[in-house]
Design a protein around this motif. Structure first.
Motif, short mmCIF file in Angstrom:
data_model
loop_
_atom_site.label_atom_id
_atom_site.label_comp_id
_atom_site.label_asym_id
_atom_site.label_seq_id
_atom_site.Cartn_x
_atom_site.Cartn_y
_atom_site.Cartn_z
N LEU A 33 0.81 -1.22 0.00
CA LEU A 33 0.00 0.00 0.00
C LEU A 33 0.84 1.27 0.00
CD1 LEU A 33 -2.87 -0.90 2.52
CD2 LEU A 33 -2.88 -1.07 0.04
N GLY A 34 2.12 1.13 0.33
CA GLY A 34 2.99 2.30 0.34
C GLY A 34 2.75 3.22 1.52
N VAL A 35 2.45 2.65 2.69
CA VAL A 35 2.23 3.45 3.89
C VAL A 35 3.22 3.03 4.95
CG1 VAL A 35 -0.22 3.80 3.42
CG2 VAL A 35 0.49 1.82 4.75
N THR A 36 3.41 3.88 5.95
CA THR A 36 4.31 3.56 7.05
C THR A 36 3.57 2.72 8.09
OG1 THR A 36 3.70 5.57 8.28
CG2 THR A 36 5.50 5.75 6.67
N ARG A 37 4.34 2.17 9.03
CA ARG A 37 3.74 1.35 10.07
C ARG A 37 2.95 2.17 11.08
NH1 ARG A 37 5.25 -3.95 10.67
NH2 ARG A 37 6.78 -4.70 9.16
N HIS A 38 3.12 3.46 11.06
CA HIS A 38 2.38 4.32 11.97
C HIS A 38 1.20 5.01 11.28
CE1 HIS A 38 5.62 3.79 14.85
NE2 HIS A 38 6.49 4.14 13.92
N ALA A 39 0.85 4.57 10.09
CA ALA A 39 -0.24 5.20 9.35
C ALA A 39 -1.58 4.95 10.06
CB ALA A 39 -0.29 4.67 7.92
N SER A 40 -2.44 5.94 10.02
CA SER A 40 -3.76 5.81 10.63
C SER A 40 -4.71 5.05 9.70
CB SER A 40 -4.33 7.20 10.94
OG SER A 40 -4.52 7.93 9.75
N GLN A 41 -5.87 4.68 10.26
CA GLN A 41 -6.86 3.96 9.47
C GLN A 41 -7.40 4.82 8.33
OE1 GLN A 41 -7.87 0.82 9.48
NE2 GLN A 41 -6.50 0.25 11.16
N ALA A 42 -7.53 6.11 8.57
CA ALA A 42 -8.01 6.99 7.51
C ALA A 42 -7.02 7.05 6.35
CB ALA A 42 -8.25 8.40 8.08
N GLU A 43 -5.73 7.12 6.67
CA GLU A 43 -4.71 7.15 5.60
C GLU A 43 -4.71 5.84 4.83
OE1 GLU A 43 -1.10 7.98 7.58
OE2 GLU A 43 -1.60 10.06 8.07
N ILE A 44 -4.79 4.71 5.55
CA ILE A 44 -4.80 3.40 4.88
C ILE A 44 -6.00 3.27 3.96
CG2 ILE A 44 -5.01 0.93 5.31
CD1 ILE A 44 -3.40 1.35 7.86
N LYS A 45 -7.17 3.69 4.43
CA LYS A 45 -8.38 3.60 3.61
C LYS A 45 -8.29 4.48 2.37
CE LYS A 45 -13.41 3.85 3.95
NZ LYS A 45 -14.57 4.12 4.87
N LYS A 46 -7.73 5.67 2.53
CA LYS A 46 -7.59 6.58 1.40
C LYS A 46 -6.66 6.02 0.34
CE LYS A 46 -6.34 11.38 0.32
NZ LYS A 46 -5.87 12.67 0.89
N VAL A 47 -5.52 5.48 0.78
CA VAL A 47 -4.55 4.90 -0.16
C VAL A 47 -5.15 3.68 -0.84
CG1 VAL A 47 -2.31 3.77 -0.33
CG2 VAL A 47 -2.57 5.80 1.10
N TYR A 48 -5.89 2.86 -0.06
CA TYR A 48 -6.48 1.66 -0.64
C TYR A 48 -7.48 2.00 -1.75
CZ TYR A 48 -9.87 -2.10 -1.11
OH TYR A 48 -10.73 -3.03 -1.62
N LYS A 49 -8.32 2.99 -1.52
CA LYS A 49 -9.29 3.36 -2.55
C LYS A 49 -8.60 3.85 -3.82
CE LYS A 49 -13.25 4.50 0.39
NZ LYS A 49 -14.21 5.56 0.78
#
Length: 780
Positions: A33-49
């Motif tokens: 997903l290209g996120v850090t291990r400290h990424a929030s759920q909102a950031e993860i959801k945004k990148v996933y979409k």
């Protein structure tokens, strides 16, 4: 030879496992997903979409798009779940069926230098099938997206889990069904009951595999054999029955001409199939609020005239869309393989009449959208008219003018004043005009604010009126400030809304049908809450009736003894404790006399925590005081720790004096000297008639109630020792003063004293030992 064979097989197995483990690529959801291990759920959801839209196989045709999409979905499944994400961060595991609670090193044997690692037999599980991965539902997604969308198309949802071996048998049928129904417009969903327990409970699914349908927010379970044809029929059964009307030579004119009553365009589909195609039914359901659909079976002789009337090619399915002009279709499509995208575009572009009537707020919002900066302006040209014969020519002239319009910025509509009276009153009150009138308006916000202007000269449908309206429309398009008035419009009435009674009947029918279906097909676990509710209601109902019946029967029986009668004594039952601790079931209080026989059991040997309330009386006052005593203490007779007795001072004259001598603090200090002087001067004994004692035999203390004195003495005439400032006493020191006491009023305040006794706020007078009753009884 056997040993050599075993070694060869072991080497082959190790090589096989080694190749498998070595060939398994290392998977890191954070990198995917290209996120850090400290990424929030909102950031993860945004990148996933964002990544899902980029790599979806339907949009990205590159060879590795499908594999990449699976990795993206898999990564989001792990990181969107806090528990699975924590397990991955801690153990580095990502399999759903991995038991992270067990020890990392498996089963240790005897000592730390040798252990059996379970990971040795860990086979890399294949990734979830792509058909299921892209259809996985989460609870929030279901509530916000799927549930509202079910009012436009039906959903077929499968309930499964990772360790459901029965699910493997239906996978081929499920996959084929999805490939057939999804292109037609059926929504597909998969719920993993292991990770979406909340969603599964919300849907009412408690076992795997389960298949259910969702339409109009209502869930229906599939209870037949999992066959492709059965699933197709199940989806078709979810749709409303009269969604598409079958049209013949005798009914096509009536079908086309009814556009005026329903205020909807008409669509006719011509095909040679005897049954209405599912694709056509799904389209009719999606646009049921805008368009009316009909079907013509060209294989029947009863449809030859309508086929010939519109010159239909019988070798390919054809769709005709009619608006106000029923002689000529407004749009036509014809293709051998009708696709959903083609039909949707065809119907969506023609879902409104040329001049629709405003029949509800939803239609008004779509025809006249609110002005937005990033959109082109939309001006509404609204005709306020009537339904009578005098308005027919006026309305037709307005339709002719609107049909020649080619500008997207203008939307034409009309409204009947009688049907939408509040709206028309708001728009016409400033000009003080009467219909028919043409009004130009633009909506400025969703709360109902509009800018408008009434076309000067009114509207009679003449050529001058048309010319004048055309000029004012050109002025409006050049300068929107031409609209000089503003107003807040009320919400439109829904002219096609059903009556409340009809809505209630339809809702009740749906609930009864669903209950019958659930009762017929559901298992016991699914029906347990309903059955429990029914049996609980029946139990409460019959239990109440039975208790009431017994209560009525008990109340009809005459009382064995009245409070005016003399109380029972313990002489008839020696050694038996008082039964007054039971809840009162009679209209009297059972009182026991303290005698030589009952003194030990009712006082000295009384159970810990129990109190005996003793009334002091004489032979002369016995009947009057007992009647009053029973009345005052009746409301407290339900206590399990209170017993009631009486002591006759004519028989035991010295017991009360001995008790008071052992507790000097029981006598008020302010009246003690005066009483002693009176007693010395008269040489008469104290009168304790009407006193009440609360005796705690186990802890050796008592509380004292002194009767109310009704004579002329003021300083020492009040009652009791429980409150020195408020309580008073009534004690007579001579026989001559006995006439000033009214016997039946001595216990007037006993009820208040009993309340303080139950609260534990009365003063307690302790004694070293209880005086014996037998030793001070006078000899007769």
């Amino acid at each position: 030879l056997v040993f050599v064979s075993c070694c060869v097989w072991a080497i082959l197995l190790l090589a096989l496992f080694g190749d498998s483990l070595a060939s398994a690529p290392e998977f890191d959801p954070y990198n995917v997903l290209g996120v850090t291990r400290h990424a929030s759920q909102a950031e993860i959801k945004k990148v996933y979409k964002s990544l899902a839209r980029e790599w979806h196989p339907d949009k990205n045709k590159s060879p590795g798009a499908e594999d990449m999409f699976i990795k993206i979905t898999k990564s989001y499944e792990i990181l969107s779940n806090e528990e699975r994400r924590a397990n991955y961060d801690q153990f580095g595991q990502m399999d759903e069926n991995q038991n992270f609670a067990q020890a990392q090193q498996g089963f240790r044997h005897y000592h730390d230098s040798f252990y059996f690692d379970e990971s040795f037999f860990h086979f890399p599980r294949t990734s979830r099938d792509f058909t299921d991965s892209k259809h996985l539902f989460h609870y929030s997604q279901y509530i916000s997206e799927v549930l509202p969308d079910s009012f436009k198309r039906p959903y077929l949802i499968k309930i499964t889990s990772e360790w459901c071996f029965t699910c493997i048998h239906i996978e081929p049928v499920w996959k084929d069904t999805v490939q057939e129904l999804e292109p037609l417009g059926v929504g597909i969903g998969v719920v993993d009951i292991g990770y979406e327990r909340q969603l599964a409970n919300h849907l009412g699914a408690h076992r795997t595999p389960s298949i259910l349908g969702l339409i109009n927010g209502k869930v229906t379970f599939f209870h037949y054999a999992v066959v492709r044809e059965h699933l197709r029929q199940f989806v078709e059964s979810l749709l409303p029955q009269k969604l598409v009307e079958k049209v013949t030579d005798n009914s096509y004119l009536e079908f086309l001409n009814s556009w005026h009553e329903e205020n909807k365009p008409r669509v006719l589909m011509f095909d040679v199939a005897s049954n209405i195609p599912l694709l056509y039914k799904l389209t009719a359901f999606a646009y049921k609020d805008y368009v009316r659909f009909g079907y013509v079976d060209m294989g029947l002789t009863e449809t030859s005239k309508v086929v010939q009337r519109f010159n239909i090619n019988t070798y390919a399915p054809t769709m005709l869309l009619f608006k106000e002009n029923t002689d000529k279709p407004a749009d036509v499509i014809q293709a051998r393989g009708m696709k959903k995208q083609i039909i949707d575009e065809f119907v969506s572009n023609n879902r409104f009449l040329l001049v629709p009537r405003l029949v509800n707020q939803k239609l008004f919002d779509e025809l006249c959208p609110v002005k937005q900066i990033h959109r082109r302006r939309k001006f509404c040209v609204l005709l306020v008219t009537g339904e009578g014969e005098q308005f027919v020519s006026v309305n037709e002239a307005f339709f002719d003018f609107a049909s020649s319009n080619t500008k997207e910025v203008l939307r034409f509509a009309y409204v009947y004043q009688r049907q939408q009276q509040p709206l028309c009153d708001t728009l016409l009150k400033k000009e003080d005009t009467t219909p028919p009138q043409v009004i130009l308006l633009e909506r400025r916000n969703a709360t109902g604010r509009v800018f408008y202007r009434t076309v000067t000269g009114g509207w009679n449908g003449s050529d001058d009126d048309k010319h004048r309206l055309l000029e004012q429309l050109e002025l409006l398009q050049r300068d929107s400030s031409y609209l000089t008035h503003d107003a807040m419009l009320p919400e439109l009435n829904n002219e096609f809304a059903s009556m409340f009674l009809i809505q209630w009947i339809n809702t009740a029918y749906d609930y009864l049908a669903q209950f019958y279906f659930d009762l017929l097909y559901s298992n016991w676990r699914e029906m347990m809450p309903v059955l429990s509710l029914i049996f609980s209601a029946l139990f409460i109902l019959f239990g109440t009736v039975i208790i009431q019946a017994f209560s009525d029967a008990g109340e009809d029986k005459p009382a064995k003894q009245k409070p005016t009668q003399s109380p029972k004594t313990a002489e008839s039952s020696p050694g038996q404790e008082s039964t007054s601790s039971r809840p009162p079931k009679k209209s009297f209080v059972e009182v026991t006399e303290l005698t030589d026989i009952t003194y030990m059991s009712n006082l000295v040997r009384l159970k810990p925590g129990h109190i005996n309330v003793v009334l002091i009386l004489t032979d002369a006052s016995k009947q009057v005081l007992l009647r009053k005593f029973a009345k005052e203490v009746f409301s407290f007779s339900g206590s399990q720790t209170l017993h009631y007795s009486f002591l006759n001072v004519d028989k035991h004259s010295q017991w009360m004096d001995s008790l008071m001598e052992s507790a000097p603090d029981a006598r008020p200090s302010d009246c003690l000297d005066k009483e002693e002087e009176e007693e010395d001067s008269t040489s008469n004994k104290s009168d304790y008639t009407g006193h009440v004692l609360a005796l705690n035999g186990h802890k050796k203390y008592f509380c004292l109630f002194r009767p109310v004195f009704t004579g002329e003495e003021a300083e020492c005439s009040r009652w009791s020792d429980e409150d020195a400032s408020k309580a008073s006493r009534s004690r007579s020191s001579s026989r001559q003063k006995a006439t000033t006491l009214e016997i039946h009023h001595k216990l007037d305040r006993l009820g208040l004293w009993m309340e303080r006794l139950m609260e534990g706020t009365l003063p307690r007078h302790y004694v070293p030992a209880w005086p014996g009753l037998d030793t001070i009884t006078p000899q007769k």
